[in-house]
Design a protein around this motif. Structure first.
Motif, PDB file in Angstrom:
ATOM      1  N   LEU A 169     -27.359  58.719 -36.464  1.00 44.32           N
ATOM      2  CA  LEU A 169     -27.887  57.443 -36.982  1.00 44.32           C
ATOM      3  C   LEU A 169     -26.791  56.585 -37.596  1.00 44.32           C
ATOM      4  N   LEU A 170     -26.097  57.134 -38.583  1.00 44.72           N
ATOM      5  CA  LEU A 170     -25.092  56.324 -39.287  1.00 44.72           C
ATOM      6  C   LEU A 170     -23.892  56.031 -38.400  1.00 44.72           C
ATOM      7  N   GLY A 171     -23.556  56.979 -37.531  1.00 50.34           N
ATOM      8  CA  GLY A 171     -22.437  56.750 -36.610  1.00 50.34           C
ATOM      9  C   GLY A 171     -22.723  55.550 -35.731  1.00 50.34           C
ATOM     10  N   CYS A 172     -23.939  55.479 -35.186  1.00 50.20           N
ATOM     11  CA  CYS A 172     -24.289  54.347 -34.309  1.00 50.20           C
ATOM     12  C   CYS A 172     -24.383  53.048 -35.114  1.00 50.20           C
ATOM     13  N   LEU A 173     -24.949  53.125 -36.322  1.00 48.72           N
ATOM     14  CA  LEU A 173     -25.062  51.926 -37.170  1.00 48.72           C
ATOM     15  C   LEU A 173     -23.670  51.335 -37.419  1.00 48.72           C
ATOM     16  N   MET A 174     -22.744  52.210 -37.760  1.00 50.23           N
ATOM     17  CA  MET A 174     -21.405  51.738 -38.106  1.00 50.23           C
ATOM     18  C   MET A 174     -20.614  51.321 -36.874  1.00 50.23           C
ATOM     19  N   LEU A 175     -20.871  51.966 -35.741  1.00 50.58           N
ATOM     20  CA  LEU A 175     -20.193  51.538 -34.505  1.00 50.58           C
ATOM     21  C   LEU A 175     -20.623  50.112 -34.153  1.00 50.58           C
ATOM     22  N   GLY A 176     -21.934  49.869 -34.246  1.00 51.10           N
ATOM     23  CA  GLY A 176     -22.439  48.512 -33.973  1.00 51.10           C
ATOM     24  C   GLY A 176     -21.813  47.501 -34.923  1.00 51.10           C
ATOM     25  N   ASN A 177     -21.676  47.888 -36.199  1.00 50.74           N
ATOM     26  CA  ASN A 177     -21.098  46.972 -37.186  1.00 50.74           C
ATOM     27  C   ASN A 177     -19.619  46.725 -36.903  1.00 50.74           C
ATOM     28  N   LEU A 178     -18.930  47.772 -36.442  1.00 52.42           N
ATOM     29  CA  LEU A 178     -17.503  47.604 -36.112  1.00 52.42           C
ATOM     30  C   LEU A 178     -17.347  46.649 -34.925  1.00 52.42           C
ATOM     31  N   PHE A 179     -18.255  46.746 -33.947  1.00 54.65           N
ATOM     32  CA  PHE A 179     -18.236  45.796 -32.818  1.00 54.65           C
ATOM     33  C   PHE A 179     -18.302  44.370 -33.354  1.00 54.65           C
ATOM     34  N   LYS A 180     -19.174  44.177 -34.358  1.00 52.02           N
ATOM     35  CA  LYS A 180     -19.401  42.832 -34.894  1.00 52.02           C
ATOM     36  C   LYS A 180     -18.190  42.334 -35.676  1.00 52.02           C
ATOM     37  N   GLU A 181     -17.666  43.192 -36.535  1.00 51.56           N
ATOM     38  CA  GLU A 181     -16.648  42.736 -37.491  1.00 51.56           C
ATOM     39  C   GLU A 181     -15.233  42.729 -36.931  1.00 51.56           C
ATOM     40  N   SER A 182     -14.986  43.556 -35.900  1.00 53.90           N
ATOM     41  CA  SER A 182     -13.602  43.679 -35.438  1.00 53.90           C
ATOM     42  C   SER A 182     -13.072  42.359 -34.873  1.00 53.90           C
ATOM     43  N   GLY A 183     -13.947  41.589 -34.273  1.00 50.86           N
ATOM     44  CA  GLY A 183     -13.522  40.308 -33.707  1.00 50.86           C
ATOM     45  C   GLY A 183     -12.887  40.447 -32.336  1.00 50.86           C
ATOM     46  N   VAL A 184     -12.731  41.685 -31.859  1.00 53.47           N
ATOM     47  CA  VAL A 184     -12.126  41.857 -30.531  1.00 53.47           C
ATOM     48  C   VAL A 184     -13.125  42.445 -29.530  1.00 53.47           C
ATOM     49  N   ILE A 232     -31.036  51.846 -31.391  1.00 53.86           N
ATOM     50  CA  ILE A 232     -31.579  50.742 -32.204  1.00 53.86           C
ATOM     51  C   ILE A 232     -30.674  50.532 -33.416  1.00 53.86           C
ATOM     52  N   PHE A 233     -30.236  51.627 -34.012  1.00 53.31           N
ATOM     53  CA  PHE A 233     -29.342  51.524 -35.173  1.00 53.31           C
ATOM     54  C   PHE A 233     -28.036  50.832 -34.792  1.00 53.31           C
ATOM     55  N   MET A 234     -27.565  51.076 -33.559  1.00 53.58           N
ATOM     56  CA  MET A 234     -26.335  50.409 -33.136  1.00 53.58           C
ATOM     57  C   MET A 234     -26.551  48.895 -33.106  1.00 53.58           C
ATOM     58  N   GLY A 235     -27.709  48.503 -32.592  1.00 56.37           N
ATOM     59  CA  GLY A 235     -28.041  47.069 -32.554  1.00 56.37           C
ATOM     60  C   GLY A 235     -28.193  46.503 -33.954  1.00 56.37           C
ATOM     61  N   VAL A 236     -28.832  47.278 -34.834  1.00 57.75           N
ATOM     62  CA  VAL A 236     -29.011  46.821 -36.225  1.00 57.75           C
ATOM     63  C   VAL A 236     -27.639  46.644 -36.885  1.00 57.75           C
ATOM     64  N   GLY A 237     -26.746  47.600 -36.622  1.00 63.43           N
ATOM     65  CA  GLY A 237     -25.393  47.517 -37.181  1.00 63.43           C
ATOM     66  C   GLY A 237     -24.671  46.271 -36.708  1.00 63.43           C
ATOM     67  N   ALA A 238     -24.875  45.929 -35.426  1.00 56.42           N
ATOM     68  CA  ALA A 238     -24.204  44.750 -34.872  1.00 56.42           C
ATOM     69  C   ALA A 238     -24.777  43.456 -35.444  1.00 56.42           C
ATOM     70  N   MET A 239     -25.970  43.537 -36.027  1.00 49.21           N
ATOM     71  CA  MET A 239     -26.595  42.331 -36.589  1.00 49.21           C
ATOM     72  C   MET A 239     -26.423  42.244 -38.108  1.00 49.21           C
ATOM     73  N   THR A 240     -25.942  43.348 -38.714  1.00 46.57           N
ATOM     74  CA  THR A 240     -25.922  43.396 -40.181  1.00 46.57           C
ATOM     75  C   THR A 240     -24.580  42.958 -40.757  1.00 46.57           C
ATOM     76  N   ASP A 241     -24.666  42.157 -41.793  1.00 45.08           N
ATOM     77  CA  ASP A 241     -23.465  41.759 -42.531  1.00 45.08           C
ATOM     78  C   ASP A 241     -23.415  42.593 -43.816  1.00 45.08           C
ATOM     79  N   SER A 250     -20.620  43.498 -29.013  1.00 43.57           N
ATOM     80  CA  SER A 250     -21.498  43.178 -30.144  1.00 43.57           C
ATOM     81  C   SER A 250     -22.711  42.391 -29.656  1.00 43.57           C
ATOM     82  N   ASP A 251     -22.444  41.437 -28.771  1.00 44.94           N
ATOM     83  CA  ASP A 251     -23.541  40.617 -28.235  1.00 44.94           C
ATOM     84  C   ASP A 251     -24.536  41.485 -27.465  1.00 44.94           C
ATOM     85  N   THR A 252     -24.012  42.412 -26.648  1.00 44.48           N
ATOM     86  CA  THR A 252     -24.905  43.293 -25.869  1.00 44.48           C
ATOM     87  C   THR A 252     -25.710  44.189 -26.800  1.00 44.48           C
ATOM     88  N   ALA A 253     -25.036  44.761 -27.814  1.00 44.40           N
ATOM     89  CA  ALA A 253     -25.725  45.693 -28.722  1.00 44.40           C
ATOM     90  C   ALA A 253     -26.850  45.000 -29.465  1.00 44.40           C
TER      91      ALA A 253
END
Lengths: 131, 422
Positions: free
Chosen positions: B276-291, B136-145, B296-299
């Motif tokens: 927790l934080l590892g997954c949160l930040m991985l999700g955020n990296l999916f979002k921000e990396s642009g590649v 869930i944290f990974m998904g939250v990370g992918a949605m968080t700016d 990111s969409d799946t997460a």
């Protein structure tokens, strides 16, 4: 999946904090906890500030370098200016809980307010915020 | 004819209608489950989670369904203990299920657990091993700016101050006699972060998972009612009217580097917080990396939805009548509310201090958003600020402390696990 689950963890230390605590011990752990949280986030704040400074400096240098025209470039004739706006638009916009008609209206208002044609603006996403 | 009557009698005794009257508490729990369903479906209180939790609660309290067996998990934890030292209920459970343990010592294998368990026992494995909250944290990370936080790093201080509720509730729980591990799990309700609360409680006090998760999600849904009175009490009108300067722009490089740096630093400081934080930040990296747009969409969509279903239903299932209906549950619900209020106070008080120090440049209302509950708490700051001054726009300023609160509550959870994890 037979047998027992195996987990890996840091070497386990004897944990003295498990069980019933007195109020005094509880206060100590609460203060320690707040200190750890503050320490972690203050340290993170310092790291972010350093990160922002370093990356901003690099970006400024890159910008300054881009502004100095190269001698070969200076000799080149000026490109012909197009007075008419570039035709069409490109890219994708993500809409969250927003009707495409509303999105079109918002984009038109933004373009009008900024005094720029739509094809010179880049919209990434439009999201409805329920107050 | 006698055979038919005997068969009908046996059928009646195996019917849930017979079973439901064997213990009145089952009926009470079914009513509570239906009330929570009403809150989720009609009142729309965190429906994505509350509907699943309430339905899990309903399923687990319908007799003879064998959907969830907490005794199995108790036995699994009790591996290595002598059977005679177990509670009479557990000893009866062993006899009823025909488990044979050599030398009178409990030795329940994972295979036996899965064979004897019901559907929700199997879904519960993801809670037990901490998988669902991390995903869930990974998904939250992918949605968080994290842009507002990067634009104003001081927001992190407000996110830290709002963790006060966790430690005050922890102290209050100690005072009324909860053991330290349960007190820590109760305290984490003040983090206003459902996955973090579930993650910590499943490790420290699994028997209290249902009331803690329900309290956490219920109060998160009620934040628009819980926070404003405290916000108005602790700030003056002049403070609430404060308009803040526009945030500076944040570059893409900063946004990409942020999750990597946070992961390295926080996981080195508190290794227990890495899932927790590892997954949160991985999700955020999916979002921000642009590649990694597809990831990111799946997460943030497919994976998040699937895990939410599993998490909510299995957490609801832990609310079985014989474990949920007791005075401890009421105490937890009350302490949870206090945790939220003190968390709001913590953020607001530091917000006031920052207002003074900066000469009125920071609106203290953004401090209350430090309690996590993204983005609801930030919206409340915006709403209360706009009530005081209609031209006030605090939302983006409040998002900084809001996402800082997510990191802060995860750090607090890591600390509590490191200290009170057995």
């Amino acid at each position: 999946m037979d047998g027992t689950m195996v987990t890996t963890a840091a070497p386990a230390a004897t944990n003295l904090a498990v069980g019933n605590l007195t109020f005094g011990e509880g206060v100590l752990y609460a203060i320690l906890g707040m200190l750890v949280v503050f320490f972690a986030l203050v340290f993170l704040m310092i790291i972010i500030k350093i990160l922002v400074k370093v990356t901003d400096k690099k970006a400024q240098k890159a910008q300054a370098a881009a502004k100095i025209p190269a001698p070969e470039e200076a000799a080149l004739p000026e490109p012909v200016r197009r007075d008419d706006p570039a035709p069409g638009t490109a890219g994708e916009i993500k809409l969250y809980n927003t009707d495409p008609k509303d999105a079109a209206m918002i984009m038109a208002i933004v373009a009008d307010t900024l005094g720029k044609p739509l094809n010179e603006l880049r919209f990434k996403s439009i999201r409805e915020i329920k107050g | 004819m006698e055979n038919i009557i005997a068969t009908l009698g046996r059928l009646a005794k195996t019917s849930g209608f017979y079973g439901i009257f064997t213990d009145w508490r089952q009926i009470v729990m079914i009513i509570i489950a239906c009330f929570l369903l009403y809150l989720g479906l009609v009142k729309k209180f965190e429906p994505l989670l509350l509907v699943g939790i309430a339905f899990g609660m309903l399923l687990t309290n319908l007799p003879f369904g064998n959907m969830y067996n907490p005794e199995l998990w108790d036995l699994y934890i009790a591996n290595g203990q002598a059977i005679e030292t177990l509670t009479p209920e557990l000893q009866a459970f062993i006899a009823e299920h025909g488990f044979v343990f050599a030398d009178g010592v409990v030795n329940l294998t994972f295979t036996e657990l899965i064979h004897a368990g019901g559907l929700l026992d199997i879904m519960y494995i993801g809670v037990k091993i901490g998988l669902y909250p991390s995903l869930i944290f990974m998904g939250v990370g992918a949605m968080t700016d994290f842009g507002p936080l990067l634009a104003n790093p001081k927001s992190l201080l407000l996110g830290a101050a709002a963790q006060l509720g966790i430690f005050i509730a922890f102290l209050l729980a100690i005072v009324i006699g909860f053991p330290s591990n349960v007190a820590a799990s109760i305290g984490i309700i003040g983090g206003a972060d459902g996955p973090t609360a579930i993650w910590l409680t499943s490790k420290l006090a699994p028997d209290f998972l249902a009331p803690i998760a329900i309290a956490a999600y219920s109060y998160m849904a009620l934040i628009p009612m819980i926070q404003p009175p405290v916000m108005k009490l602790l700030t003056t009108k002049e403070m609430r009217e404060t308009k803040m300067e526009q945030l500076r722009p944040v570059s893409k490089t900063q946004k990409v580097l942020f999750p990597i740096i946070v992961t390295i630093f926080t996981c080195l400081l508190l290794p227990s917080v890495a899932p927790l934080l590892g997954c949160l930040m991985l999700g955020n990296l999916f979002k921000e990396s642009g590649v990694t747009d597809r990831l990111s969409d799946t997460a943030q969509n497919a994976m998040m939805n699937i895990v939410t279903i599993f998490l909510a239903t299995s957490v609801g299932a832990t609310a079985r009548y014989d474990r949920f209906l007791n005075i401890r549950t009421i105490e937890i619900i009350v302490l949870g509310l206090l945790a939220f209020e003190f968390a709001t106070c913590g953020g607001l008080l530091l917000g006031r201090l920052m207002y003074r120090v900066t000469g009125g440049k920071i609106n203290p209302l953004i401090g209350s958003a430090g309690v996590s509950a993204v983005p609801m708490a930030a919206r409340v700051s915006q709403k209360v600020g706009q009530e005081a001054n209609p031209s006030n726009f605090l939302l983006m300023h409040a998002m900084g402390p809001n996402v800082a609160g997510v990191i802060g509550s995860a750090v607090a959870a890591g600390f509590l696990l490191a200290v009170f994890g057995g």
